[in-house]
Design a protein around this motif. Structure first.
Motif, short mmCIF file in Angstrom:
data_model
loop_
_atom_site.label_atom_id
_atom_site.label_comp_id
_atom_site.label_asym_id
_atom_site.label_seq_id
_atom_site.Cartn_x
_atom_site.Cartn_y
_atom_site.Cartn_z
N THR A 247 50.71 6.84 46.32
CA THR A 247 52.14 6.56 46.42
C THR A 247 52.51 5.34 45.60
O THR A 247 53.53 5.32 44.89
CB THR A 247 52.52 6.35 47.89
N ARG A 248 51.69 4.29 45.67
CA ARG A 248 51.96 3.07 44.90
C ARG A 248 51.93 3.36 43.40
O ARG A 248 52.78 2.88 42.63
CB ARG A 248 50.93 2.00 45.27
N THR A 249 50.96 4.14 42.95
CA THR A 249 50.85 4.46 41.51
C THR A 249 52.06 5.27 41.04
O THR A 249 52.61 5.01 39.96
CB THR A 249 49.57 5.25 41.26
N ILE A 250 52.49 6.25 41.84
CA ILE A 250 53.65 7.08 41.46
C ILE A 250 54.91 6.23 41.40
O ILE A 250 55.75 6.37 40.48
CB ILE A 250 53.79 8.24 42.44
N LYS A 251 55.09 5.31 42.35
CA LYS A 251 56.27 4.45 42.34
C LYS A 251 56.28 3.57 41.09
O LYS A 251 57.33 3.38 40.44
CB LYS A 251 56.29 3.58 43.60
N GLN A 252 55.13 2.98 40.73
CA GLN A 252 55.06 2.15 39.54
C GLN A 252 55.38 2.96 38.30
O GLN A 252 56.05 2.47 37.37
CB GLN A 252 53.68 1.52 39.43
N TRP A 253 54.91 4.22 38.24
CA TRP A 253 55.18 5.06 37.08
C TRP A 253 56.67 5.39 36.99
O TRP A 253 57.24 5.44 35.90
CB TRP A 253 54.35 6.33 37.19
N LEU A 254 57.32 5.63 38.13
CA LEU A 254 58.76 5.92 38.13
C LEU A 254 59.58 4.70 37.73
O LEU A 254 60.65 4.82 37.13
CB LEU A 254 59.20 6.44 39.50
N GLN A 255 59.11 3.50 38.09
CA GLN A 255 59.85 2.29 37.79
C GLN A 255 59.73 1.86 36.34
O GLN A 255 60.48 0.98 35.89
CB GLN A 255 59.37 1.16 38.71
N GLN A 256 58.81 2.45 35.58
CA GLN A 256 58.66 2.09 34.17
C GLN A 256 59.91 2.46 33.38
O GLN A 256 60.39 1.67 32.56
CB GLN A 256 57.44 2.80 33.57
N LYS A 257 60.44 3.66 33.64
CA LYS A 257 61.64 4.13 32.95
C LYS A 257 62.52 4.85 33.96
O LYS A 257 62.04 5.54 34.83
CB LYS A 257 61.28 5.09 31.81
N ALA A 258 63.83 4.67 33.76
CA ALA A 258 64.77 5.35 34.65
C ALA A 258 64.82 6.84 34.39
O ALA A 258 65.28 7.61 35.23
CB ALA A 258 66.17 4.75 34.50
N THR A 259 64.33 7.25 33.20
CA THR A 259 64.35 8.69 32.86
C THR A 259 63.12 9.42 33.35
O THR A 259 63.02 10.64 33.18
CB THR A 259 64.46 8.84 31.33
N GLN A 260 62.15 8.69 33.91
CA GLN A 260 60.96 9.37 34.43
C GLN A 260 61.34 10.25 35.62
O GLN A 260 62.16 9.84 36.45
CB GLN A 260 59.91 8.33 34.88
N HIS A 261 60.76 11.41 35.71
CA HIS A 261 61.10 12.35 36.79
C HIS A 261 59.83 13.05 37.28
O HIS A 261 58.95 13.38 36.49
CB HIS A 261 62.10 13.40 36.30
N VAL A 262 59.77 13.26 38.60
CA VAL A 262 58.62 13.90 39.24
C VAL A 262 59.12 15.09 40.05
O VAL A 262 60.07 14.96 40.83
CB VAL A 262 57.86 12.92 40.16
N THR A 263 58.50 16.23 39.86
CA THR A 263 58.72 17.41 40.71
C THR A 263 57.55 17.51 41.69
O THR A 263 56.42 17.79 41.30
CB THR A 263 58.81 18.69 39.87
N LEU A 264 57.82 17.24 42.95
CA LEU A 264 56.78 17.17 43.98
C LEU A 264 56.77 18.49 44.76
O LEU A 264 57.72 18.82 45.47
CB LEU A 264 57.05 16.00 44.93
N VAL A 265 55.73 19.28 44.61
CA VAL A 265 55.58 20.58 45.28
C VAL A 265 54.68 20.40 46.49
O VAL A 265 53.49 20.09 46.35
CB VAL A 265 54.99 21.64 44.32
#
Length: 511
Positions: free
Chosen positions: A72-90
């Protein structure tokens, strides 16, 4: 390039990477910790539509057994790098996840806690990054929903016995906390893999009825076997009694013959009466005993006849019961066949409704894409280049008014609120009418033209202007053409009368 994360697939597929298509690339958490240097997607309408389509389906895929704190911490850091980053969580539905774990020999309590913890972590991540995270509910053996930005995987069907699925459904039904969490996940998800829960419940109920009928058939067969054994025992007993009675009659006949011989001798040796008196008395005693035995044999024989009649009467009654049960069995089989036919009909109706829903959802998504693109271009032109925009608006209005696809009189009659205002109908259509899905004339359907041409929806181009400048030369369709089919032949009154009740019931259950 979008990132797709699949949670809990290790429960249904030990190596989920094997079901990954060649066009998609698997990444790890260590890859996300490095700064993402991927180039952003091109803007819509830049002429790179084919490239965008390839890029959109070249997904980066991450498989996680559970959503731990480190992940969870790694995914949050990756999302905070750019506002255009997007994750589809299945995320995996609770029933297939629990059933697969139980089939692997996992403990029930630990399996329920594992799914609950994973679901809570998923909800927390979504609530903190709603704009960058999209949730999708997955199920095994179903066709994934169509998504423009990502290509979802088709999960393999369950390989374990249906008993584990029934057990998982029962566990979910008895846990209010899991039901609430699953409901929150479904409500927060953009879409879920299609399911047919009503059809599954009907199949389970039919299976239970079939098992109940099979048990009744086994009981009837056991009763029939027992009746045959009792009948055979009664016949053997009756045969033995008949043989005993015949022997007794033979003995009586022999004794009677002997008694006759004694009487003849008594007449001949009357003179010797005193000498043979003791012998005669003994013979008389024997005769009385034989007579008594004969009476006893007759009594036993009468009792045996009564028992035989009673046994035959009981056999007749049980045979009648067996015939009734056989009729009931035929009735249950007919009901089972009717249920199977209804299940097939409901499945067909469900498939038709599913196709209609997917088509409507696709059209609505295309319309929303055009509205966003058009609104972005309209705002930029209004606030940054207002003079140029007014000049362009006049040119566009002149082009639209000169075309045969804008009927001013029809527009005012169709929309009375425009007739009551002072705005020019052509200007109103260009500014507001197209956003409100209004039609310039009966020969041009605004929403139909946008939804049937995805390139216009992505570019945000004004639909009527596009058709005047390009679409009519490309022979694009401006409205839906209604096909008038001949009416079907009416069925006979008897067939329609018998099927009306079933159709009404089927339509009510489908609703």
């Amino acid at each position: 390039m979008p990132l797709v994360i699949y949670l809990g697939l290790h429960a249904v597929a030990r190596e989920p990477a094997l079901i990954l298509p060649s066009g998609q690339r698997q990444v790890t958490l260590a890859t996300l910790k490095v700064n993402d240097t991927a180039a952003p997607l091109d803007e819509p309408g830049s002429g790179q539509q084919k490239g965008e389509h390839v890029e959109r389906h070249s997904n980066r895929v991450l498989f996680l057994e559970t959503l731990s704190e480190d992940a969870t911490r790694t995914i949050k850091q990756w999302l905070q790098q750019k506002a255009t980053q997007h994750v589809t969580l299945v995320w995996l539905q609770p029933v297939p996840y629990i059933a697969a774990k139980l089939a692997q020999g996992e403990e029930t309590e630990s399996t329920l806690q594992a799914w609950q913890q994973m679901a809570n972590a998923t909800l927390n991540l979504f609530r903190q990054h709603r704009r960058q995270v999209t949730l999708i509910g997955a199920d095994v053996g179903g066709v994934p929903p169509q998504r423009d930005e990502v290509a979802l995987l088709t999960l393999p069907p369950a390989k374990h016995a249906p008993l584990f699925t029934l057990a998982a459904s029962q566990l979910l039904a008895t846990s209010s906390a899991m039901q609430e969490t699953a409901a929150h996940l479904s409500a927060s998800s953009t879409c879920v893999y299609p399911q047919a829960e009503e059809v599954v419940d009907q199949v389970i109920n039919t299976l239970r009825d079939h098992q109940k009928n099979s048990q009744q058939i086994n009981d009837l067969e056991q009763q029939s076997t027992q009746l045959k054994l009792e009948k055979k025992s009664s016949e053997e007993k009756l045969s033995a009694e008949k043989e005993a009675h015949q022997k007794a009659q033979q003995q009586i006949a022999a004794q009677n013959k002997k008694l006759t011989s004694v009487n003849e001798e008594n007449d001949l040796v009357i003179a010797e009466l005193h000498r043979v008196q003791e012998l005669l008395e003994s013979k008389l005693i024997e005769r009385e005993e034989l007579l008594k035995q004969r009476d006893d044999v007759r009594n036993h024989y009468e009792i045996a006849i009564q028992q035989r009649d009673s046994a035959l009467q009981q056999l007749d009654q049980r045979f009648t019961q067996l015939q009734q049960l056989h009729l009931e069995l035929k009735k249950y089989q007919a009901e089972q066949k009717n249920l199977t036919s209804r299940i097939d009909r409901y499945q067909t109706q469900l498939n038709v409704q599913k196709e209609e829903f997917q088509q409507a959802l696709q059209e609505q998504s295309t319309w929303l894409m055009w509205v966003r693109s058009n609104a972005s271009h309209y705002m930029a032109a209004t606030y940054k280049h207002s003079r140029s925009y007014r000049k362009t608006l006049k040119q566009q209005a002149a082009l639209v008014q000169a075309s045969q696809y804008f009927d001013k009189q029809w527009y005012l009659e169709q929309y009375p609120d425009i007739a009551n205002s002072t705005m020019d109908p052509v200007e109103h259509y260009l500014k507001f009418g197209v956003l409100e899905a209004r039609n310039p004339s009966p020969n041009f359907d605004t929403k139909f033209y946008i939804t049937q041409n995805p390139d216009i929806a992505e570019s945000g181009y004004q639909p009527l202007l596009h058709y005047i400048q390009h679409g009519q030369m490309e022979h694009r369709q401006t409205k839906l053409e209604q096909l008038h089919l001949p009416s079907p032949l009416q069925a006979p009154e008897e067939a329609s009368g018998s099927a009306s009740g079933e159709n009404a019931q089927a339509s009510q259950e489908a609703k």
